[in-house]
Design a protein around this motif. Structure first.
Motif, mmCIF file in Angstrom:
data_model
loop_
_atom_site.group_PDB
_atom_site.id
_atom_site.type_symbol
_atom_site.label_atom_id
_atom_site.label_comp_id
_atom_site.label_asym_id
_atom_site.label_seq_id
_atom_site.Cartn_x
_atom_site.Cartn_y
_atom_site.Cartn_z
ATOM 1 N N LEU A 428 0.844 -1.189 0.000
ATOM 2 C CA LEU A 428 0.000 0.000 0.000
ATOM 3 C C LEU A 428 0.883 1.244 0.000
ATOM 4 O O LEU A 428 1.629 1.480 0.958
ATOM 5 C CB LEU A 428 -0.921 -0.004 1.216
ATOM 6 C CG LEU A 428 -1.864 1.187 1.345
ATOM 7 C CD1 LEU A 428 -2.831 1.250 0.166
ATOM 8 C CD2 LEU A 428 -2.642 1.120 2.655
ATOM 9 N N LEU A 440 -2.176 -4.404 0.356
ATOM 10 C CA LEU A 440 -3.481 -4.237 -0.282
ATOM 11 C C LEU A 440 -3.723 -5.465 -1.162
ATOM 12 O O LEU A 440 -3.060 -5.657 -2.180
ATOM 13 C CB LEU A 440 -3.509 -2.960 -1.115
ATOM 14 C CG LEU A 440 -4.834 -2.643 -1.812
ATOM 15 C CD1 LEU A 440 -5.907 -2.311 -0.783
ATOM 16 C CD2 LEU A 440 -4.668 -1.483 -2.793
ATOM 17 N N ALA A 457 -11.124 -5.175 -2.189
ATOM 18 C CA ALA A 457 -9.750 -5.139 -1.678
ATOM 19 C C ALA A 457 -9.793 -5.260 -0.167
ATOM 20 O O ALA A 457 -10.672 -4.674 0.491
ATOM 21 C CB ALA A 457 -9.038 -3.857 -2.096
ATOM 22 N N LEU A 459 -7.420 -5.440 3.630
ATOM 23 C CA LEU A 459 -6.175 -5.128 4.316
ATOM 24 C C LEU A 459 -6.262 -5.646 5.736
ATOM 25 O O LEU A 459 -7.367 -5.777 6.289
ATOM 26 C CB LEU A 459 -5.893 -3.615 4.353
ATOM 27 C CG LEU A 459 -5.795 -2.859 3.030
ATOM 28 C CD1 LEU A 459 -7.132 -2.208 2.728
ATOM 29 C CD2 LEU A 459 -4.705 -1.805 3.112
ATOM 30 N N CYS A 473 -5.906 4.834 2.226
ATOM 31 C CA CYS A 473 -6.631 4.079 1.191
ATOM 32 C C CYS A 473 -7.603 4.964 0.428
ATOM 33 O O CYS A 473 -7.668 4.900 -0.813
ATOM 34 C CB CYS A 473 -7.369 2.908 1.830
ATOM 35 S SG CYS A 473 -6.331 1.516 2.279
#
Length: 525
Positions: A428, A440, A457, A459, A473
């Motif tokens: 990321l 990510l 996505a 995390l 993000c």
């Protein structure tokens, strides 16, 4: 019987019961005894009148008091026995944390409710105090009044006011800051806490409803918050609050609280790094294939790793609402020896509720693959998460002699859905140097009942870095014009998508992109 004597009416200033003339016994009609004075401001009759007085006063005290004047006086009457009751019942209180206020050792004590509700209401009267600022005195008086009313509802039950806002739910707690951890000494700060779900499941929060401190004890509120932070960290929960002014926001920001507009625009939470922080999963959903193509083109490098996951969902045959679901997940790697299988339960009380996530159990890969081929294999495996699956739902098979999750002469489990997920992991970008190891993972979920895949996505981060990771993000998605939204229950993402055939995306709220802002003309300023 003689006439009522004028002194026989008990005169209690601001009492919660009216003055009533009491009959005079014949034995004392000639020489009425003199009333004796006690240490308090209350006049009590002699021992001759005491039984009648207690009978009348007891009947009146059991009646619900609803007026503001009566509520305040009720707390004043109980002040006479508060010290004795607290000393006798101090073993009920529990010291949950120890802090220091300057050089003085203090203890954060949790008081059981509703047993000590009126004791704490009495102490609240001592915390009112006076200040040089009239505005501070006004707001302090309002907070103390609201806290007293909540304690009185606890003490007197449903008949005392509205029961929908009382604190008698299991998640309501009262914490007090006492000098030297002694319950015999009056507290210098008092806080009301409610257990609530955090905006991101399955995390939980300790919500600070109200807090008040003695105006002469500087720093008492911060010391109490420090003790509550240790309690929240010990129970793996977030300490959250909602400041009502810019001054309070600045004050709590200095104490380490922060907010995340993506989670909740009004909620501030305390996230300090600890020695053993649990992992927090974040899930961002995309609205189409174009979003994934933009992200893959943004990295311009091969992924750190590529993975594949097969997941199937099983329910008891009688659980038509799918309120108790078993998830069997197999992570497939290039080396078959590294394959890993897990299982866990998802439960909800009604179809309109969100799923609560159970503990993850590592299972045998061959047994998991067998369950994916046929759910009836669950009768042959020895998994702890399978016990009681669907037992709290209606069982139409009981009339045939079946048991929970199993019909006599037939299969007791049914497949709810399945999906295949392809994963690509990338670092990321944009994170501070103190945050490392956050990847990510772009996922492509395919289902047999849907033509187009669903993209998202995920995390994994720590609670102390969660707000910064979410902010990075969102900035990353906006820079590459990716329309995404934060899913509130990340562990149940695959299950919810499979249940709705991807229609969950239609109800997901996505963040607006910068070009979505409409510029109005000067006439609209």
């Amino acid at each position: 019987m003689g006439a009522a004597a004028p002194w026989s009416a008990v005169s209690l200033p601001d009492a919660c019961f009216t003055m009533l003339p009491l009959p005079v016994p014949a034995s004392s009609a000639r020489t009425p005894p003199r009333p004796r004075r006690t240490n308090s401001s209350t006049w009590l009759p002699s021992s001759t009148w005491l039984p009648a007085f207690i009978a009348v006063a007891g009947q009146r005290l059991r009646m619900p008091c609803r007026g503001r004047h009566e509520r305040r006086s009720l707390v004043r009457v109980t002040r006479q026995t508060t010290a004795t009751e607290v000393k006798e019942a101090k073993s009920d209180a529990e010291v949950v944390a120890e802090v220091c206020l300057g050089d003085v050792p203090m203890g954060v004590i949790e008081w059981p409710m509703p047993k000590h509700a009126m004791d704490l209401a009495t102490w609240l009267g001592d915390l009112e105090g006076t200040s040089s600022s009239q505005e501070a005195n006004f707001w302090r008086a309002r907070i103390v009044s609201a806290m007293k009313q909540r304690l009185e509802k606890l003490a007197f039950g449903d008949d005392y006011g509205d029961s929908s806002r009382d604190g008698r739910d299991p998640g309501f707690r009262v914490y007090a800051l006492h000098p030297e951890s002694s319950t015999a000494k009056a507290p210098v700060s008092l806080a009301f806490i409610s257990e609530r779900p955090f905006p991101l499941a399955p995390l939980e929060a300790l919500h600070l409803d109200q807090i008040v401190s003695c105006p002469t004890s500087s720093g008492a509120g911060a010391a109490l918050l420090q003790g509550l932070a240790s309690v929240a960290a010990r129970t793996e929960k977030f300490l959250v609050l909602e400041p009502q002014s810019e001054g309070l926001e600045a004050y709590f920001a200095r104490l380490g609280f922060e907010k995340s507009l993506e989670l909740d625009p009004y909620l501030w939470f305390l996230s300090r790094a600890g020695s053993e922080e649990p992992d927090v999963e974040l899930r961002f959903a995309f609205d189409g294939t174009e979003a994934q193509d933009r992200l893959l083109a943004a990295f311009k490098r091969p992924p750190l790793w590529v993975g594949s996951v097969q997941e199937t969902f099983v329910v008891a045959r009688q659980d038509v609402a799918a309120n108790d679901v078993l998830s069997v997940r197999v992570a497939i790697s290039q080396n078959a020896a590294n394959n890993r299988a897990t299982a866990r339960r998802f439960h909800r009380n009604a179809p309109t509720d969100s799923y609560t996530v159970g503990a993850t159990e590592v299972v045998d890969v061959s047994e998991a693959m067998g369950v994916m081929r046929g759910p009836d294999v669950l009768d042959l495996v020895d998994w702890g998460c399978v016990n009681g699956l669907g037992s709290n739902t209606s069982m139409p098979g009981d009339q045939f002699g079946g048991q929970a999750g199993q019909f006599q002469g037939g299969v007791g489990y049914a497949g709810l859905g399945r999906c295949a997920v392809t994963q690509k992991a990338y670092p990321l970008p944009g994170l501070p140097q103190n945050i490392t190891g956050v990847e990510l993972v772009i996922e492509e979920l395919e289902m047999p009942t849907r033509l187009d895949p669903v993209y998202s996505a995920s995390l994994v981060c720590k609670p102390s870095t969660m707000a910064e990771v979410i902010r990075v993000c969102r900035s990353f998605f906006e820079n590459f014009r990716v329309r995404a939204g934060l899913h509130r229950t990340p562990p149940s993402w695959n299950l919810e998508v499979s249940q709705t055939d991807g229609l969950l995306l239609l109800s997901l709220e996505t963040w607006p992109l910068p070009e979505d802002d409409i510029e109005l003309g000067e006439d609209f300023d």
